[in-house]
Scaffold this motif. Structure first.
Motif, PDB file in Angstrom:
ATOM      1  N   ALA A  38       0.709  -1.185   0.044  1.00  0.00           N
ATOM      2  CA  ALA A  38      -0.186   0.066   0.139  1.00  0.00           C
ATOM      3  C   ALA A  38       0.898   1.238   0.015  1.00  0.00           C
ATOM      4  O   ALA A  38       1.851   1.228   0.756  1.00  0.00           O
ATOM      5  CB  ALA A  38      -0.977  -0.018   1.451  1.00  0.00           C
ATOM      6  N   SER A  39       0.539   2.101  -0.801  1.00  0.00           N
ATOM      7  CA  SER A  39       1.399   3.367  -0.841  1.00  0.00           C
ATOM      8  C   SER A  39       1.041   4.444   0.419  1.00  0.00           C
ATOM      9  O   SER A  39       0.127   4.317   0.863  1.00  0.00           O
ATOM     10  CB  SER A  39       0.873   4.159  -2.211  1.00  0.00           C
ATOM     11  OG  SER A  39      -0.368   4.811  -1.940  1.00  0.00           O
ATOM     12  N   LEU A  40       1.841   5.178   0.702  1.00  0.00           N
ATOM     13  CA  LEU A  40       1.472   6.035   1.787  1.00  0.00           C
ATOM     14  C   LEU A  40       0.387   6.969   1.813  1.00  0.00           C
ATOM     15  O   LEU A  40      -0.129   6.905   2.789  1.00  0.00           O
ATOM     16  CB  LEU A  40       2.969   6.794   2.008  1.00  0.00           C
ATOM     17  CG  LEU A  40       3.062   7.657   3.381  1.00  0.00           C
ATOM     18  CD1 LEU A  40       2.829   6.841   4.662  1.00  0.00           C
ATOM     19  CD2 LEU A  40       4.348   8.442   3.487  1.00  0.00           C
TER      20      LEU A  40
ATOM     21  N   GLY B 207      -9.393  -0.136   0.270  1.00  0.00           N
ATOM     22  CA  GLY B 207      -8.967  -1.220  -0.727  1.00  0.00           C
ATOM     23  C   GLY B 207      -7.747  -1.565   0.109  1.00  0.00           C
ATOM     24  O   GLY B 207      -6.797  -2.129  -0.834  1.00  0.00           O
ATOM     25  N   LEU B 208      -7.472  -1.611   1.441  1.00  0.00           N
ATOM     26  CA  LEU B 208      -6.395  -2.042   2.067  1.00  0.00           C
ATOM     27  C   LEU B 208      -6.450  -3.163   2.877  1.00  0.00           C
ATOM     28  O   LEU B 208      -7.504  -3.347   3.122  1.00  0.00           O
ATOM     29  CB  LEU B 208      -5.455  -1.034   2.508  1.00  0.00           C
ATOM     30  CG  LEU B 208      -5.325   0.290   1.847  1.00  0.00           C
ATOM     31  CD1 LEU B 208      -4.758   1.534   2.701  1.00  0.00           C
ATOM     32  CD2 LEU B 208      -4.397   0.091   0.614  1.00  0.00           C
ATOM     33  N   ARG B 209      -5.469  -3.958   3.336  1.00  0.00           N
ATOM     34  CA  ARG B 209      -5.698  -5.064   4.483  1.00  0.00           C
ATOM     35  C   ARG B 209      -4.146  -5.038   4.862  1.00  0.00           C
ATOM     36  O   ARG B 209      -3.167  -5.038   4.242  1.00  0.00           O
ATOM     37  CB  ARG B 209      -5.944  -6.094   3.582  1.00  0.00           C
ATOM     38  CG  ARG B 209      -6.245  -7.383   4.537  1.00  0.00           C
ATOM     39  CD  ARG B 209      -6.600  -8.604   3.840  1.00  0.00           C
ATOM     40  NE  ARG B 209      -7.834  -8.531   3.344  1.00  0.00           N
ATOM     41  CZ  ARG B 209      -9.282  -8.823   3.669  1.00  0.00           C
ATOM     42  NH1 ARG B 209      -9.280  -9.163   4.843  1.00  0.00           N
ATOM     43  NH2 ARG B 209     -10.230  -8.640   3.096  1.00  0.00           N
TER      44      ARG B 209
ATOM     45  N   TYR C  82       2.502  -5.710   7.712  1.00  0.00           N
ATOM     46  CA  TYR C  82       2.515  -4.613   6.725  1.00  0.00           C
ATOM     47  C   TYR C  82       1.167  -4.619   6.087  1.00  0.00           C
ATOM     48  O   TYR C  82       0.314  -5.537   6.324  1.00  0.00           O
ATOM     49  CB  TYR C  82       3.680  -4.696   5.665  1.00  0.00           C
ATOM     50  CG  TYR C  82       3.782  -5.868   4.722  1.00  0.00           C
ATOM     51  CD1 TYR C  82       3.504  -5.538   3.371  1.00  0.00           C
ATOM     52  CD2 TYR C  82       3.797  -7.158   5.142  1.00  0.00           C
ATOM     53  CE1 TYR C  82       3.452  -6.328   2.544  1.00  0.00           C
ATOM     54  CE2 TYR C  82       3.700  -8.108   3.954  1.00  0.00           C
ATOM     55  CZ  TYR C  82       3.444  -7.654   2.692  1.00  0.00           C
ATOM     56  OH  TYR C  82       3.488  -8.915   1.752  1.00  0.00           O
ATOM     57  N   VAL C  83       1.133  -3.367   5.259  1.00  0.00           N
ATOM     58  CA  VAL C  83      -0.400  -3.225   4.634  1.00  0.00           C
ATOM     59  C   VAL C  83      -0.015  -3.418   3.116  1.00  0.00           C
ATOM     60  O   VAL C  83       0.730  -2.781   2.620  1.00  0.00           O
ATOM     61  CB  VAL C  83      -0.875  -1.899   5.013  1.00  0.00           C
ATOM     62  CG1 VAL C  83      -2.085  -1.507   4.398  1.00  0.00           C
ATOM     63  CG2 VAL C  83      -0.913  -1.587   6.333  1.00  0.00           C
ATOM     64  N   VAL C  84      -1.043  -3.963   2.486  1.00  0.00           N
ATOM     65  CA  VAL C  84      -1.096  -4.372   1.059  1.00  0.00           C
ATOM     66  C   VAL C  84      -2.479  -3.537   0.786  1.00  0.00           C
ATOM     67  O   VAL C  84      -3.474  -3.444   1.178  1.00  0.00           O
ATOM     68  CB  VAL C  84      -0.845  -5.829   0.795  1.00  0.00           C
ATOM     69  CG1 VAL C  84       0.375  -6.342   1.197  1.00  0.00           C
ATOM     70  CG2 VAL C  84      -2.061  -6.761   1.266  1.00  0.00           C
ATOM     71  N   ARG C  85      -2.350  -3.666  -0.707  1.00  0.00           N
ATOM     72  CA  ARG C  85      -3.753  -3.339  -1.526  1.00  0.00           C
ATOM     73  C   ARG C  85      -4.256  -4.430  -1.938  1.00  0.00           C
ATOM     74  O   ARG C  85      -3.572  -5.379  -2.488  1.00  0.00           O
ATOM     75  CB  ARG C  85      -3.501  -2.408  -2.842  1.00  0.00           C
ATOM     76  CG  ARG C  85      -3.032  -1.068  -2.778  1.00  0.00           C
ATOM     77  CD  ARG C  85      -2.214  -0.743  -3.776  1.00  0.00           C
ATOM     78  NE  ARG C  85      -3.092  -0.628  -5.052  1.00  0.00           N
ATOM     79  CZ  ARG C  85      -2.648  -0.767  -6.428  1.00  0.00           C
ATOM     80  NH1 ARG C  85      -1.187  -0.647  -6.481  1.00  0.00           N
ATOM     81  NH2 ARG C  85      -3.373  -1.091  -7.392  1.00  0.00           N
TER      82      ARG C  85
END
Length: 268
Positions: free
Chosen positions: A25-27, A98-100, A154-157
């Motif tokens: 995921a972007s900042l 739309g993140l997780r 960590y966080v991903v799309r």
């Protein structure tokens, strides 16, 4: 173009989904998601404060203070922990964007991961106005804040676009085995994960591709008897399973269509 979402909990287990292939995921996306969550938390704090004030009318000072502390802890820690645990890593803000949150090995987070993130979030987000979280996320290669570093997350799309390539073909060396094996039904999520892996394996690092191949293969082989011939490459076995499943499904549909035509012909 097919937009594939990894919303099913099973799809985030690193034995089934190609979660390591999900982009970080972007900042800016994380900041917007966090802002949504902070606003909701402030609303919850206000609501809990009102409840505490009403309840304190019938309590002495010590009990009223204890109740206030419990309600604040619930708003800042208990509620976020419960939400992220039940949704496998999605707060409302993350869901909107739309993140997780996933583990470092890309699997689904547990209560422990969610609790550590929420607990440190009280300090880095609320007590220190988000400054440590912003700096750490900006400097870390995976955009981790302090809570992620401590929890191993960590966080991903989890909304990614994927255009399927050509359907896997049957490897000639495995055709006889596949045709004679007992192939039990697979979960749709597993079939999708195998298809995505076969499409994207050339773009993955060798280590990630090998790890995902072994985990997908271990899961897929629980649906097959007998086991494939010794020494068969894992990607070839996965391709053979998908190709054979597609062949059997096509034959079944053809038989059903032929039966319908016969019934229709007799009636007319």
């Amino acid at each position: 173009m097919d937009s594939t979402r990894v919303d099913d909990p099973d799809a985030l287990v690193t034995g089934e989904a190609v979660a390591l292939d999900l982009p970080m995921a972007s900042l800016p996306l994380r900041m917007v998601a966090s802002l949504i969550d902070v606003v909701l938390t402030v609303v919850a704090l206000v609501a809990f404060s009102v409840l505490a004030a009403l309840a304190s009318l019938d309590l002495d000072t010590a009990l009223a203070e204890a109740l206030a502390i419990v309600l604040v802890a619930a708003a800042l820690v208990a509620v976020p922990t419960t939400v992220e645990t039940l949704t496998r890593g999605q707060s409302l803000g993350k869901r909107v964007m739309g993140l997780r949150v996933v583990r470092d090995d890309a699997g689904a987070i547990s209560f422990q991961h969610a609790f550590v993130r929420a607990l440190l979030g009280v300090v880095e987000i609320y007590a220190l106005s988000g400054t440590p979280a912003l700096l750490t996320a900006a400097l870390h290669p995976r955009g981790k804040r302090l809570g992620d570093l401590a929890a191993g997350t960590y966080v991903v799309r989890d909304r990614v676009s994927w255009t399927p390539g050509p359907a896997p073909t049957m490897p000639p060396a495995l055709a006889a085995w596949a045709a004679g094996c007992d192939l039990r039904p697979m979960r749709p999520e597993l079939g999708l994960a195998i298809r995505r892996f076969l499409d994207r394996a050339p773009t993955l690092s060798p280590a990630a591709a090998a790890m995902l191949e072994q985990r997908l293969l271990a899961d897929a082989l629980t649906h097959v008897h007998p086991a494939p011939p010794p020494g068969a490459p894992g990607d070839a076995v996965l391709a053979a399973l998908l190709a054979e499943r597609r062949r059997r499904s096509a034959e079944q549909l053809a038989r059903q269509d032929a039966a319908r035509r016969r019934l229709t012909t007799r009636r007319t």
